[in-house]
Scaffold this active site. Structure first.
Site, PDB file in Angstrom:
ATOM      1  N   HIS A 198       5.373   7.490   3.267  1.00 28.56           N
ATOM      2  CA  HIS A 198       6.290   7.140   2.188  1.00 28.56           C
ATOM      3  C   HIS A 198       7.579   6.510   2.711  1.00 28.56           C
ATOM      4  CE1 HIS A 198       3.469   9.639  -0.070  1.00 28.56           C
ATOM      5  NE2 HIS A 198       3.742   8.753  -0.995  1.00 28.56           N
ATOM      6  N   GLU A 441      -7.326   8.884  -7.173  1.00 27.87           N
ATOM      7  CA  GLU A 441      -7.016   8.806  -5.742  1.00 27.87           C
ATOM      8  C   GLU A 441      -7.789   9.837  -4.935  1.00 27.87           C
ATOM      9  OE1 GLU A 441      -2.731   9.141  -5.318  1.00 27.87           O
ATOM     10  OE2 GLU A 441      -2.587  10.666  -6.854  1.00 27.87           O
ATOM     11  N   ASP A 465      -3.875   7.054  -1.093  1.00 28.44           N
ATOM     12  CA  ASP A 465      -4.531   8.348  -0.921  1.00 28.44           C
ATOM     13  C   ASP A 465      -6.046   8.208  -0.943  1.00 28.44           C
ATOM     14  OD1 ASP A 465      -2.597  10.348  -0.483  1.00 28.44           O
ATOM     15  OD2 ASP A 465      -1.880  10.082  -2.520  1.00 28.44           O
ATOM     16  N   CYS A 512      -2.305   0.731  -7.863  1.00 28.03           N
ATOM     17  CA  CYS A 512      -0.876   0.852  -7.553  1.00 28.03           C
ATOM     18  C   CYS A 512      -0.619   1.271  -6.109  1.00 28.03           C
ATOM     19  CB  CYS A 512      -0.183   1.803  -8.523  1.00 28.03           C
ATOM     20  SG  CYS A 512      -0.778   3.482  -8.409  1.00 28.03           S
TER      21      CYS A 512
HETATM   22  C1  PEP Z   1      -1.404   6.065  -3.757  1.00 21.43           C
HETATM   23  O1  PEP Z   1      -1.815   7.122  -3.288  1.00 21.43           O
HETATM   24  O2  PEP Z   1      -1.974   4.962  -3.596  1.00 21.43           O
HETATM   25  C2  PEP Z   1      -0.160   6.036  -4.539  1.00 21.43           C
HETATM   26  C3  PEP Z   1       0.224   4.947  -5.167  1.00 21.43           C
HETATM   27  O3  PEP Z   1       0.590   7.155  -4.545  1.00 21.43           O
HETATM   28  P1  PEP Z   1       1.549   7.602  -3.332  1.00 21.43           P
HETATM   29  O4  PEP Z   1       1.577   6.482  -2.329  1.00 21.43           O
HETATM   30  O5  PEP Z   1       2.862   7.889  -3.927  1.00 21.43           O
HETATM   31  O6  PEP Z   1       0.835   8.818  -2.830  1.00 21.43           O
HETATM   32 MG    MG Z   2      -1.013   8.999  -3.989  1.00 16.51          MG
END
Ligand code: PEP
Ligand code: MG
Length: 596
Positions: A198, A441, A465, A512
């Protein structure tokens, strides 16, 4: 000649966030911890004692882990130093002195511990005994660890000192990233790290060049050394020479001309040459300047990562505070929609609170996201009521992360119904027809997508994920990052299953995860039938350009071919070929034309 008279050293790491940056090093490990000092009421003293106990336990766990690793790799003799650290950690005299300080001064526990430890260190330094002198460095090490655990890493990264500098660290936590978000950091270089952590996703969204996986950069540079980083190719240069500075200046200018080509078209609709459209949306965390990200061409928000609000202040914001934030976002996007994801805490997004007291062996498979919310329904409902209240100010959709099966989705929907009832009782209005979606995910969600579609109005594929769980590859572990492949046939087939379920049940499917903004995968996802691509806002002009300059029929053919392939490398080559023949050549032609 370099900026200093020292020799230039070139290191190769992993390109994690594009761009070229140069500046002085801000060495996170060499930064002194700022110890806060504040008054404590008598009835809060037990809480302070408990905090110290927790920090001591956590430090014990950290030291024991390092000790065992060293014993395994280098042998028992080398590991003995950490036994000495454990003795220092558990020294009753130091702990008693800290407690005494707390009782007499009524100041916070980190201040008291720091004061007691400094007295000890001072006393040892002045004793003329070699053995005790050596213990000073143990004492410094251990007390620093305890203080770090008490203060929390966020405080170590001081945003007022980082402007224009290149942050060098072992790795970055999401809380570091939250602090980076508040300052104007020049660049990031880390020993470890992964493109999908992140912190790095945040760096990309803030346009901060980053090179990760440099192994020992923390040992090679000191604070205030001068470095240059090239986040396009994963290069870091210590003491860059004049000719390197010139060469990279040229690369920077070339990249800027390419970006100008994208930006010229960014406001035009994302419609392919043969008239097929797709929605291009932004991923946000709420700290952005919405005018500037709208200016990049985002027509709505496909993922609002709300946990960032919680991580930034390390506290659970009230319903009212959250309402104000959600309202501001939805009003900024009044001509479009905003998908608000309920909190995805846990995994690598840990708040320093009692709720996450227990360190998990396997946090990515542990107590996170919807699992946390279904257990802490009050926290969940505070957020749901805040979102519902904001829903009268624009077009909001709600999305749950980490859904595993339809029972979880139904349970979350039931809590949403309770939140709605509570607002009705209070006489507060909200959008009665608010849409609810599920992130897909987890592999379990892929195979149950048909069932999930019965209980929600849209899907959004969280590829970050999804890839880690399908391929069993930790998204933040650089040792296995070469196995983390969006182009793996299993990943692409999973996406196809989700898209088919969406089509069968007539609900839209977006992506996303980072894949949505990756130029290589955009034509493929478009051709596979994805309805929405949501990405870091900086990627939007390029993705918009790609969609506008390809034919949907070609993308469909590409997808057909790829889904019949069974080798990740071959798939990668085919995607590269599509990109270079359709897009790269076009950009080069535009730049040549502009330069004439
Ligand atoms: C993902 O897992 O692709 C997602 C968009 O969520 P995050 O990256 O916040 O886990
Ligand atoms: Mg995620």
């Amino acid at each position: 000649m370099s900026k200093s008279n020292k020799d230039e050293i070139i290191l190769k790491g992993i390109a994690a966030s594009p761009g070229v940056a140069q500046g002085l090093v801000y060495h996170l490990l060499q930064v002194e911890i700022e110890i806060p000092s504040y008054y404590i009421d008598d009835d809060k003293k037990q809480f302070e004692r408990d905090r110290l106990e927790k920090a001591l336990l956590e430090t014990r766990r950290q030291i024991t882990t390092v000790r065992n690793e060293i014993a395994d790799k280098l042998g028992e003799d080398e590991a003995r130093i950490f036994d000495a650290h454990l003795l220092v950690l558990e020294d009753n005299a130091l702990i008693d002195e800290t407690m005494h300080e707390l009782d007499s001064s009524n100041l916070n526990i980190e201040f008291c511990y720091h004061k007691a430890a400094s007295r000890y260190i001072d006393a040892f330094v002045h004793i003329d005994d070699e053995y005790l002198k050596e213990r000073v460095s143990d004492l410094r090490d251990v007390t620093k660890r305890v203080l770090e655990n008490l203060v929390g890493e966020t405080k170590i990264l001081n945003s007022s000192h980082t402007e224009g500098k290149v942050i060098v660290s072992t790795d970055l936590t999401p809380s570091d990233a939250a602090t980076i978000g508040k300052s104007k950091v020049g660049g990031i270089a880390t020993n470890l790290g992964s493109r999908n952590s992140h912190a790095i996703i945040m760096a990309r969204s803030l346009d901060i060049p980053a090179v990760i996986g440099l192994h020992d950069i923390t040992d090679r540079v000191q604070s205030d050394d001068y470095v240059l980083i090239n986040g396009y190719d994963g290069i870091l240069i210590i003491n860059p020479s004049e000719s390197s500075l010139e060469r990279y200046g040229k690369i920077k200018r070339e990249k800027e001309s390419i970006e100008r080509v994208y930006k010229d078209e960014r406001k035009l609709a994302a419609i392919s040459i043969d008239g097929h459209s797709i929605s291009i949306l932004a991923n946000i965390d709420g700290s952005e300047d919405f005018n500037s990200i709208k200016d990049l061409g985002s027509r709505g928000v496909g993922l609002f990562r709300t946990e960032s609000i919680f991580l930034r202040d390390n506290k659970f914001p009230s319903e009212e505070d959250q309402f104000q934030i959600y309202r501001k976002v939805v009003e900024a996007y009044n001509d479009s929609f905003v998908i608000i994801r309920t909190i995805d805490l846990g995994g690598d997004k840990i708040m320093q609170t009692d709720f996450f007291e227990h360190k998990e062996e396997n946090p990515f498979m542990g107590f996170r996201a919807i699992r946390f919310c279904l257990e802490h329904t009050n926290i969940f409902k505070d957020q749901l009521r805040a979102i519902l209240r904001a829903s009268v100010f624009g077009n909001i959709k709600i999305m749950y992360p980490f859904i595993n099966d339809k029972e979880e989705l139904i349970a979350a929907n039931n809590i949403l119904d309770e939140a709605k009832d509570e607002l009705r009782t209070r006489g507060v209005s909200f959008n009665e027809h608010i849409l609810v979606g599920s992130m897909i995910e987890l592999p379990s969600a892929v195979f149950c997508a048909d069932d999930l579609a019965e209980h929600c109005s849209f899907f959004s594929i969280g590829t970050n994920d999804l890839i880690q769980y399908i391929l069993a590859v930790d998204r933040v572990n650089d040792k296995v990052s070469h196995i983390y492949k969006p182009n793996h046939p299993a990943v692409l087939r999973a996406i196809k299953i989700i898209l088919d379920a969406g089509k069968n049940k007539n609900i839209p499917v977006g992506v996303c995860g980072e894949m949505a903004g990756d130029p290589l995968f955009v034509p493929l996802l478009f051709g596979m039938g994805v309805n929405e691509l949501s990405m870091t806002a900086n990627a939007i002009p390029q993705v918009n350009y790609i969609i506008r300059n390809i034919k949907y029929s070609d993308a469909v053919k590409l997808a057909g071919k790829v889904l019949n392939m069974n080798n990740a490398n071959e798939i990668f080559k085919l995607l590269m070929h599509f990109y270079s023949s359709n897009i790269e050549s076009l950009i080069n032609a535009s730049i040549d034309h502009d330069n004439k």
